[in-house]
Scaffold this motif. Sequence first.
Motif, PDB file in Angstrom:
ATOM      1  N   MET A 122       3.317 -12.325   1.301  1.00 33.75           N
ATOM      2  CA  MET A 122       2.368 -11.280   1.670  1.00 33.75           C
ATOM      3  C   MET A 122       2.572 -10.037   0.806  1.00 33.75           C
ATOM      4  SD  MET A 122       1.701  -9.418   5.371  1.00 33.75           S
ATOM      5  CE  MET A 122       1.609 -10.953   6.242  1.00 33.75           C
ATOM      6  N   LYS A 123       3.820  -9.680   0.579  1.00 38.38           N
ATOM      7  CA  LYS A 123       4.122  -8.519  -0.270  1.00 38.38           C
ATOM      8  C   LYS A 123       3.675  -8.757  -1.705  1.00 38.38           C
ATOM      9  CE  LYS A 123       8.022  -6.947   2.477  1.00 38.38           C
ATOM     10  NZ  LYS A 123       9.470  -6.860   2.599  1.00 38.38           N
ATOM     11  N   LEU A 124       3.931  -9.957  -2.226  1.00 39.10           N
ATOM     12  CA  LEU A 124       3.516 -10.279  -3.589  1.00 39.10           C
ATOM     13  C   LEU A 124       1.996 -10.270  -3.704  1.00 39.10           C
ATOM     14  CD1 LEU A 124       4.161 -11.122  -6.473  1.00 39.10           C
ATOM     15  CD2 LEU A 124       4.366 -13.500  -5.671  1.00 39.10           C
ATOM     16  N   HIS A 125       1.325 -10.809  -2.712  1.00 40.33           N
ATOM     17  CA  HIS A 125      -0.139 -10.820  -2.680  1.00 40.33           C
ATOM     18  C   HIS A 125      -0.679  -9.396  -2.720  1.00 40.33           C
ATOM     19  CE1 HIS A 125      -4.197 -11.836  -1.259  1.00 40.33           C
ATOM     20  NE2 HIS A 125      -3.919 -13.075  -1.646  1.00 40.33           N
ATOM     21  N   PHE A 126      -0.122  -8.546  -1.887  1.00 45.34           N
ATOM     22  CA  PHE A 126      -0.558  -7.148  -1.826  1.00 45.34           C
ATOM     23  C   PHE A 126      -0.263  -6.427  -3.136  1.00 45.34           C
ATOM     24  CE2 PHE A 126      -0.910  -2.872  -0.023  1.00 45.34           C
ATOM     25  CZ  PHE A 126      -1.991  -3.039   0.822  1.00 45.34           C
ATOM     26  N   LEU A 127       0.897  -6.694  -3.736  1.00 47.96           N
ATOM     27  CA  LEU A 127       1.268  -6.085  -5.014  1.00 47.96           C
ATOM     28  C   LEU A 127       0.315  -6.506  -6.127  1.00 47.96           C
ATOM     29  CD1 LEU A 127       3.328  -4.450  -6.725  1.00 47.96           C
ATOM     30  CD2 LEU A 127       4.523  -6.605  -7.080  1.00 47.96           C
ATOM     31  N   LEU A 128       0.006  -7.803  -6.215  1.00 45.67           N
ATOM     32  CA  LEU A 128      -0.915  -8.283  -7.250  1.00 45.67           C
ATOM     33  C   LEU A 128      -2.303  -7.672  -7.078  1.00 45.67           C
ATOM     34  CD1 LEU A 128       0.169 -12.028  -7.380  1.00 45.67           C
ATOM     35  CD2 LEU A 128       0.413 -10.352  -9.228  1.00 45.67           C
ATOM     36  N   LEU A 129      -2.757  -7.572  -5.861  1.00 48.25           N
ATOM     37  CA  LEU A 129      -4.056  -6.967  -5.597  1.00 48.25           C
ATOM     38  C   LEU A 129      -4.056  -5.495  -5.993  1.00 48.25           C
ATOM     39  CD1 LEU A 129      -6.892  -7.270  -4.504  1.00 48.25           C
ATOM     40  CD2 LEU A 129      -5.986  -6.920  -2.208  1.00 48.25           C
ATOM     41  N   THR A 130      -2.983  -4.796  -5.690  1.00 46.04           N
ATOM     42  CA  THR A 130      -2.865  -3.385  -6.067  1.00 46.04           C
ATOM     43  C   THR A 130      -2.872  -3.219  -7.581  1.00 46.04           C
ATOM     44  OG1 THR A 130      -1.642  -2.926  -4.037  1.00 46.04           O
ATOM     45  CG2 THR A 130      -1.425  -1.320  -5.830  1.00 46.04           C
TER      46      THR A 130
END
Length: 158
Positions: A122-130
């Motif tokens: 979830m953190k990686l997903h959010f980071l990539l989106l950011t």
Amino acid sequence: MNMTHYMELLATNQPWNLLHYMVVPVVLAEALVAVEFFIVFYRKTSGPLKTTSKILSIVAGAYFTFAIFFPLLFTAIPTMKWRTGVDFIAVWSYLLGVVPLAGLALLELGWIGKNKTPDEQMKLHFLLLTVFLIVAHVAMIFGMVNPEILGNAAGGSM
């Protein structure tokens, strides 16, 4: 006023280039942001929100990679005559959007990050989106700047 190649691409063949190169990827990313906020807020690891996020991530990553990045990389970039550093930054920050968007698709397909916990994913997903949102906004900002602001811009088109 001279335009960056980024802005020229969007302005040419109206409204189709604008829809293809700007509207579709941005709508997919913004929809993903909205879904992602709810996923993070409610700490969801499954369910309809997670499924929607997965679909949006895969579609956005595949669309940007195969409908935008590769065609521009192999057709437009080799023939481009840069109109100062502003133009270079606008075009390459736009194209760099492929890294986080393809990363999101690969993450959702289980090709990367499969050994991470759901929280880490979830953190990686959010980071990539950011990261995508940052490079896309850099591209938009520099794309709207007159390239002559950094000196004499050479004419030409894509």
